[in-house]
Design an enzyme around this catalytic site. Structure first.
Site, PDB file in Angstrom:
ATOM      1  N   ARG A 195       0.742  -0.717  -0.087  1.00 27.83           N
ATOM      2  CA  ARG A 195       0.532   0.087  -0.158  1.00 27.83           C
ATOM      3  C   ARG A 195       0.900   1.132   0.436  1.00 27.83           C
ATOM      4  O   ARG A 195       0.492   2.541  -0.273  1.00 27.83           O
ATOM      5  CB  ARG A 195      -0.727   0.011   1.612  1.00 27.83           C
ATOM      6  CG  ARG A 195      -2.844  -1.249   1.115  1.00 27.83           C
ATOM      7  CD  ARG A 195      -3.021  -0.815   2.920  1.00 27.83           C
ATOM      8  NE  ARG A 195      -4.091  -1.648   1.933  1.00 27.83           N
ATOM      9  CZ  ARG A 195      -5.011  -0.660   2.074  1.00 27.83           C
ATOM     10  NH1 ARG A 195      -5.420   0.419   1.604  1.00 27.83           N
ATOM     11  NH2 ARG A 195      -5.889  -2.062   1.697  1.00 27.83           N
ATOM     12  N   LYS A 246      12.662 -26.422   6.640  1.00 31.20           N
ATOM     13  CA  LYS A 246      14.196 -26.846   7.697  1.00 31.20           C
ATOM     14  C   LYS A 246      14.408 -27.940   6.763  1.00 31.20           C
ATOM     15  O   LYS A 246      14.342 -28.399   6.835  1.00 31.20           O
ATOM     16  CB  LYS A 246      13.945 -26.686   9.353  1.00 31.20           C
ATOM     17  CG  LYS A 246      12.931 -25.344   9.187  1.00 31.20           C
ATOM     18  CD  LYS A 246      12.682 -25.280  11.104  1.00 31.20           C
ATOM     19  CE  LYS A 246      11.940 -23.840  11.872  1.00 31.20           C
ATOM     20  NZ  LYS A 246      12.728 -22.966  11.919  1.00 31.20           N
ATOM     21  N   HIS A 301       2.596 -26.139  12.307  1.00 35.49           N
ATOM     22  CA  HIS A 301       4.352 -26.506  12.561  1.00 35.49           C
ATOM     23  C   HIS A 301       4.036 -28.042  13.337  1.00 35.49           C
ATOM     24  O   HIS A 301       4.941 -28.739  12.894  1.00 35.49           O
ATOM     25  CB  HIS A 301       5.289 -25.556  13.135  1.00 35.49           C
ATOM     26  CG  HIS A 301       5.266 -24.568  12.675  1.00 35.49           C
ATOM     27  ND1 HIS A 301       4.674 -24.087  11.174  1.00 35.49           N
ATOM     28  CD2 HIS A 301       5.110 -23.113  13.016  1.00 35.49           C
ATOM     29  CE1 HIS A 301       5.518 -22.944  10.938  1.00 35.49           C
ATOM     30  NE2 HIS A 301       5.304 -22.719  12.330  1.00 35.49           N
ATOM     31  N   LYS A 331       6.001 -19.976  24.361  1.00 34.05           N
ATOM     32  CA  LYS A 331       6.394 -18.190  24.440  1.00 34.05           C
ATOM     33  C   LYS A 331       7.063 -18.690  25.984  1.00 34.05           C
ATOM     34  O   LYS A 331       6.492 -18.731  26.793  1.00 34.05           O
ATOM     35  CB  LYS A 331       5.976 -17.107  24.458  1.00 34.05           C
ATOM     36  CG  LYS A 331       4.955 -17.449  23.062  1.00 34.05           C
ATOM     37  CD  LYS A 331       5.552 -17.121  21.186  1.00 34.05           C
ATOM     38  CE  LYS A 331       5.038 -17.192  20.291  1.00 34.05           C
ATOM     39  NZ  LYS A 331       5.488 -17.441  18.807  1.00 34.05           N
TER      40      LYS A 331
HETATM   41  C1  BG6 Z   1       5.897 -18.913  13.294  1.00 31.05           C
HETATM   42  C2  BG6 Z   1       4.428 -18.315  14.419  1.00 31.05           C
HETATM   43  O1  BG6 Z   1       5.103 -19.284  12.300  1.00 31.05           O
HETATM   44  O2  BG6 Z   1       6.374 -19.167  13.986  1.00 31.05           O
HETATM   45  C3  BG6 Z   1       5.682 -17.746  14.829  1.00 31.05           C
HETATM   46  O3  BG6 Z   1       3.672 -17.105  13.675  1.00 31.05           O
HETATM   47  C4  BG6 Z   1       6.559 -18.210  15.671  1.00 31.05           C
HETATM   48  O4  BG6 Z   1       5.297 -16.455  16.814  1.00 31.05           O
HETATM   49  C5  BG6 Z   1       7.811 -19.127  14.650  1.00 31.05           C
HETATM   50  O5  BG6 Z   1       7.644 -17.400  16.811  1.00 31.05           O
HETATM   51  C6  BG6 Z   1       9.321 -20.443  15.334  1.00 31.05           C
HETATM   52  O6  BG6 Z   1       9.115 -20.480  14.218  1.00 31.05           O
HETATM   53  P1  BG6 Z   1      10.920 -20.368  13.828  1.00 31.05           P
HETATM   54  O7  BG6 Z   1      11.795 -21.102  12.707  1.00 31.05           O
HETATM   55  O8  BG6 Z   1      11.603 -19.005  15.174  1.00 31.05           O
HETATM   56  O9  BG6 Z   1      10.494 -21.855  14.963  1.00 31.05           O
END
Ligand code: BG6
Length: 487
Positions: A42, A173, A231, A329
């Site tokens: 934008r 990864k 994930h 977290k």
């Molecule tokens: C993201 C999440 O998909 O993955 C985040 O939204 C998280 O909250 C991140 O911190 C972690 O990714 P990585 O590769 O650092 O483990």
């Protein structure tokens, strides 16, 4: 000419991950010669201003890895362009269509998922969803099965499934792909990979960061939807799936869907026993005092920043083998690992000696380092009258083949995924039915939480979640892994 359009091209994901990934790919000569990269966002800025920002973003990452060079940058600079657009309006996308001409276009939506449906509809009207075009969608697509379907219906009105690339960056990864090589490129492990030999599996994704100013997004999703739906379930699928017939995208994804379909639903009667929801309160992480989630957010919230779940896969291979998953977290370490805990010895002939035999473990570490190791029992060298045992770790990682070698540069997961999307290889992307099954299971968990009124329990920042996360394991006579692959 082929083009990669980055919607949200000035945003955090594009600047931190996507553009530096493209720089690294260009540095290795992996981008198609004629590829144009067009930032579309934008903000009313000129192409020169945009390119300057891209340079800053790429240079800082590339210098950190010692691979910054002006020759690569001038090649990349020549590819770059910028257009200020309202991506939800077909009219506003017309100049973009003129810019890319008739070449194949891959569009990466690095914007809020709430805009996906409107953007793909506008793209279709503007001629940016032709038969050879592709669209890449960053997670999360939706926040439950219904909203996923709503967005995905709009996507499938514009693109066929083979043109849609749903990203889960964990699949990019290196170690995650290595897991496929390890399982299906060797004969030694596969006969052991089942309920007869494996006691349980653990998947941990620990992060030290807090939610900080991401809370407007995070508060709507929580750890269950932000990490577990995508994930963690992807990692679980790769550990648990049957050998595919080949590495064709459909063969691999068919096997992953079967795993997701076999996940036992969690009922609200069980929710308290097999799931843990937590939220961090102030504490100390990495030696620094940090605020609690509620304080960051400015008011109380029922969103979980930690989740631990025992999942059961109801099929022949995994009957009776619990999969324990936890993520959060503000945990003590940034650590991502999969632990394959083999069964203890059926009978020990070493009873009563120092160094009791411990069950073998395969530890697949994704972060902070990428490594795969197997713990095995070994005789301590010496002339002791009674044989003494000790666990040793065999590293199965390529990085350790020769300790004098400089390990390969740690890639950004998006490098692999961008390259695959540009080449049209969807093996490492999530198919629609996979995402649907994952949402279905996660929806059942969140429904069980709301039916059972399960609220997040406090945990002090810098600890491994609420005590109940340890109890989840302890109740079954097990503990979370404490072996560090690098010790
Ligand atoms: C993201 C999440 O998909 O993955 C985040 O939204 C998280 O909250 C991140 O911190 C972690 O990714 P990585 O590769 O650092 O483990």
């Amino acid at each position: 000419m082929a083009a990669l359009v980055l919607f949200g091209g000035g945003g955090d994901l594009a600047m931190r991950m996507l553009l530096p990934s493209l720089y690294f790919l260009d540095h290795e000569g992996r981008l198609p010669e004629d590829l144009k990269i067009i930032g579309a966002a934008r903000s009313e800025e000129t192409a020169d201003e945009y390119i300057e920002k891209v340079r800053t973003a790429c240079e800082s990452k590339a210098r950190a890895d010692d691979v910054w060079d002006e020759a690569t940058w001038s090649r990349m600079k020549a590819r770059l362009d910028y257009l200020a657009v309202d991506a939800t309006s077909a009219e506003s996308l017309k100049p973009l269509k003129d810019k890319v001409g008739d070449g194949d276009v891959t569009s990466f939506l690095a914007v809020s998922p709430s805009l996906y449906a409107r953007i793909v509809t506008a793209m279709r009207a503007a001629g940016l969803a032709e038969a050879n075009d592709r669209v890449v969608l960053e997670k999360p697509v939706g926040r439950d099965l219904d909203s996923f379907r709503e967005i995905d219906d709009a996507v499938s009105d514009a693109f066929s499934e083979s043109q849609v690339f749903r990203i889960d960056h964990y699949l990019g990864k290196e170690t995650v792909q290595n897991l496929i090589a390890l399982r299906f490129g060797n004969t030694v492990f596969e006969p052991l990979w089942n309920a007869q030999n494996i006691d349980h599996v653990e998947i941990t994704i620990g992060e030290t960061v807090g939610v900080g100013d991401r809370w407007p997004y995070y508060d709507e999703y929580g750890a269950l939807r932000d990490m577990l739906q995508n994930h963690m379930l992807q990692l679980l699928c790769l550990v648990a799936m049957e050998p595919p017939s080949d590495l064709d995208p459909e063969s691999v994804r068919n096997e992953k869907v079967k795993v997701l379909r076999s996940l036992r639903p969690i009922t609200h009667e069980e929710a308290e026993r097999v799931t843990v929801r937590g939220q961090y309160v102030g504490g100390i992480v990495d030696g620094e005092t940090v605020k609690g989630y509620d304080e960051e957010r400015g008011q109380p919230s029922d969103t979980e920043t930690f989740v631990a779940i025992r999942a059961d896969i109801d099929n022949w291979r995994w009957a009776g083998v619990p999969f324990f998953m936890r993520t959060g977290k503000r945990l003590p370490e940034k650590r991502t690992e999969i632990v394959i805990a083999f069964k203890p010895l059926p009978h020990s002939i070493f009873d009563g000696r120092e160094g009791e035999p411990q069950a073998n473990r395969m530890i697949i570490e994704l972060q902070p380092e990428e490594d795969i190791s197997l713990t095995v029992m070994n005789k301590k060298a010496g002339l002791d009258a009674q044989m003494q045992l000790q666990p040793i770790k065999m590293s199965l990682s390529w990085g350790f083949r020769d300790k004098t070698e400089t390990p390969p540069r740690r890639r950004i997961a998006y490098e692999r995924l961008l390259l695959d999307a540009l080449n049209g290889d969807s093996t490492l992307f999530v198919r629609r039915d996979e995402a649907e099954q994952a949402w279905k299971w996660v929806d059942e968990v969140s429904q069980a939480w709301s039916d059972g009124n399960v609220k997040p329990q406090d945990y002090v920042a810098g600890t491994w979640g609420p005590d109940t996360a340890d109890m989840l394991m302890a109740r079954t006579g097990r503990d979370w892994n404490t072996i560090d692959v690098r010790d």
